[in-house]
Design an enzyme around this catalytic site. Structure first.
Site, PDB file in Angstrom:
ATOM      1  CE  LYS A 206      -3.684   2.189   2.686  1.00 19.98           C
ATOM      2  NZ  LYS A 206      -4.611   2.057   3.840  1.00 19.98           N
ATOM      3  CD  GLU A 212       9.384  -5.909   7.208  1.00 25.25           C
ATOM      4  OE1 GLU A 212       8.939  -4.886   6.624  1.00 25.25           O
ATOM      5  OE2 GLU A 212       9.211  -6.123   8.415  1.00 25.25           O
ATOM      6  N   GLY A 267      -4.812  -2.160   5.217  1.00 24.37           N
ATOM      7  CA  GLY A 267      -3.994  -3.276   4.721  1.00 24.37           C
ATOM      8  C   GLY A 267      -4.621  -4.622   5.004  1.00 24.37           C
ATOM      9  NE  ARG A 268      -6.279  -3.976  11.102  1.00 21.79           N
ATOM     10  CZ  ARG A 268      -5.632  -2.825  11.155  1.00 21.79           C
ATOM     11  NH1 ARG A 268      -4.459  -2.708  10.548  1.00 21.79           N
ATOM     12  NH2 ARG A 268      -6.124  -1.779  11.818  1.00 21.79           N
ATOM     13  CD  GLU A 353      -1.532  -4.451  11.474  1.00 22.24           C
ATOM     14  OE1 GLU A 353      -2.015  -4.189  10.350  1.00 22.24           O
ATOM     15  OE2 GLU A 353      -0.372  -4.854  11.651  1.00 22.24           O
ATOM     16  CG  HIS A 384      -3.588 -35.927  17.205  1.00 25.00           C
ATOM     17  ND1 HIS A 384      -3.677 -37.172  17.777  1.00 25.00           N
ATOM     18  CD2 HIS A 384      -4.635 -35.818  16.352  1.00 25.00           C
ATOM     19  CE1 HIS A 384      -4.720 -37.813  17.262  1.00 25.00           C
ATOM     20  NE2 HIS A 384      -5.311 -37.017  16.400  1.00 25.00           N
ATOM     21  CE  LYS A 512       6.378  -1.207   9.798  1.00 21.40           C
ATOM     22  NZ  LYS A 512       5.384  -0.560   8.892  1.00 21.40           N
TER      23      LYS A 512
END
Ligand code: F6P
Length: 549
Positions: A206, A212, A267-268, A353, A384, A512
């Site tokens: 965005k 990253e 974003g999410r 978030e 399990h 960051k």
């Protein structure tokens, strides 16, 4: 004290909790043959059975009152109408416009945004059909067989969970890969499996500034140029999805290969936008539009269904009941479907978030718990791994169990076994096992009284563990869209009741900035004493170990 904890509904729920906390669901089911019909609701073929919850009619009424008092319906309308409800960024939260299949106008600052939403959808359709149809080829004429999406957070998790979940609908011969981590291993391992001449990179960001993503994008471009010796071909093999067209152009992306979305898409919440490009390249535009339609169907359900039958509202209220009154710190997602293995990862960002906040809309610190820790695993693997804790642990873990009635891969009676486990586990968690029942079983196994006395305490199950069962016909793009929208609206309703802004994420910025500072220190490879002694000594020891660049 806050308006919320001072409110009549909250105080009545506190009083009600004191009475209810010792009630067992076994008894509630015994006392009311209508419990399922009362505490279940449908949207299309999606059934929500919330009867295996620690609620009575009174509980449900009080929770609904909480939603009414928080004016959930008003906030809901504000969101759909494009009001700037993201107050700290002065923006709307209009992911619903991206899937507004009715195409009714949605106004942002006096502009109907639907024409540009539809324009980008058309651009995506055109581009994807050219790539999938072999008309858009690599620089040397090769078909595009691999798409590598470079993005992180909402520019990765949403498309990733959908591509994983919709694999049965994917076109043969087209593989989609997702690179997100700045750990060089992530990109390195993906690049081992693709050929530059047949690979299309999507830089999804965005902001087009995320560290990253930009590092991986530049490394991928360097790799491409090194492998092909053809710098000009970058323009053919790299496209961008972003709100930041200028920076994308500086990277070398052609204007026609830029797919825009807008700052009123969080974003999410962005997989419905051009961020969904990898989904479209993998499944085709028709399937993507089916997903949009499923989400729109859930939007209409959320907008038009009375609160007491409204799936996102009910999930939200039950989550608050356990989070704020039972002190449950987490909420688990048990998807009894291997294609949904990445659902918890997506829902972690969506929920944590959005609602991992301490400051309310008035700028005050809340005096109640907000967003839960979201986690989970596919069924039956979960049984399990951690079902010991779920059944006999000391921590309350409310959970959603999801399963399709039909499998994409019938194999003997294995899907039926999966279904039997799904039904058995939610029943066992609710019923538990009494000392009498356990004793009878141990006797039937031939144990003598002495042995039973020794073993019995460990064989008792308290039960009364709450679960929501979400059962639907099959996992197809439409249902996938509905389920993802369901969770988006659940998160939204919880944020409204907690009086927090679910649409900003200032908490991700601090780390960051610190990382940038420390990066400068690491580059010097000189002794560090600029920070706390722990950070200093960790960095200095890492230097002794001669860390990798
Ligand atoms: O995690 C922080 C965050 O800003 C998310 O909200 C977002 O989805 C992700 O980073 C990636 O941001 P961008 O799409 O701008 O690269």
């Amino acid at each position: 004290m806050s308006d919320l904890t001072e409110s009549p509904a909250w105080r009545e729920l506190q009083a009600h909790f004191a009475e209810l906390k010792d009630l067992h669901m076994r008894d509630l089911f015994e006392q009311d043959a209508q419990r399922f019909s009362k505490f279940s609701t449908r949207m299309g073929d999606i059934l929500l059975d919330f009867s295996k919850n620690r609620i009575t009619d009174e509980t449900f009424d009080l929770l609904l009152k909480l939603a009414k008092d928080a004016d959930v319906e008003h906030w809901r309308d504000q969101m759909f109408d494009g009001e700037p409800i993201n107050i700290s960024e002065f923006r709307p939260a209009l992911h619903t416009a991206l899937r507004n299949r009715s195409n009714t106008p949605v106004m942002v600052d006096g502009e109907n945004v639907m024409p540009k939403v539809n324009r980008v959808l058309e651009q995506i359709r055109y581009f994807s059909e050219r790539v999938r149809g072999g008309h858009y080829r690599g620089y040397s004429g090769h078909l595009i067989t691999d798409v590598v999406n470079i993005g992180i957070g909402g520019s990765d998790l949403g498309p990733h969970v959908v591509c994983d979940a919709m694999k049965p609908y994917a076109q043969r011969g087209m593989e989609v890969h997702f690179v997100s981590n700045v750990d060089p291993t992530h990109l390195t391992e993906i690049l081992k499996g693709v050929k530059p001449e047949s690979c299309l990179f999507i830089i999804s960001s965005k902001s087009f500034t995320t560290q990253e993503t930009m590092m991986n994008a530049h490394s991928a471009r360097d790799w491409f140029i090194r492998e092909t010796g053809n710098k000009k071909a970058v323009a053919k093999h790299f496209v961008a999805v972003t709100t930041n067209q200028q920076v994308a152009a500086d990277f070398g992306i052609l204007p026609e290969n830029m797919f825009e979305f807008w700052d009123w898409v969080g974003g999410r919440y962005s997989l419905w936008s051009a961020i969904g490009l990898p989904i479209v390249l993998y499944l085709g535009m028709d399937r993507f539009e089916e997903m949009l339609e499923g989400a729109h169907e859930m939007d209409l359900h959320f907008r038009n269904t009375p609160l007491e039958k409204n799936i996102p509202v009910i999930l939200a209220l039950l989550g608050i009941w356990y989070n704020n009154f039972f002190d449950a710190q987490s909420h688990a997602i048990m998807a009894y479907n291997q294609y949904l293995r990445r659902l918890p990862a997506h829902l972690q960002q969506l929920d944590m978030e959005s609602n991992g906040k301490t400051i309310n809309r008035n700028g005050e610190r809340v005096d109640y718990l907000t967003g839960p820790i979201i986690w989970g695993e596919t069924g039956s693997n979960c049984q399990h791994a951690f079902f010991q804790l779920m059944h006999q642990g000391t921590k309350p873990v409310p959970a959603d169990f999801l399963i399709p009635a039909k499998s994409k891969n019938p194999l003997g009676n294995q899907h039926c076994v999966l279904l039997s486990n799904f039904f058995a586990q939610t029943r066992a968690l609710m019923m538990g096992k009494t000392a009498e029942e356990a004793t009878a079983e141990l006797k039937a196994d031939g144990m003598d009284d002495e042995q039973i006395k020794e073993v019995l305490p460990h064989k008792i199950f308290e039960g009364n563990k709450p679960t929501n069962s979400i059962l639907f016909e099959k996992l197809n793009p439409r249902t996938m869209g509905s389920l993802l929208a369901m969770y988006e609206h659940k998160v939204f309703v919880q944020g409204v009741i907690w009086n927090i802004n679910s649409f900003d994420q200032w908490g991700v910025e601090y780390g960051k900035v610190l990382a940038d500072d420390i990066m400068h220190e690491l580059k010097t490879r000189e002794h560090v004493d600029a920070y706390d002694v722990s950070t200093n000594e960790l960095i200095n020891y890492c230097m002794k170990l001669k860390f990798t660049d």
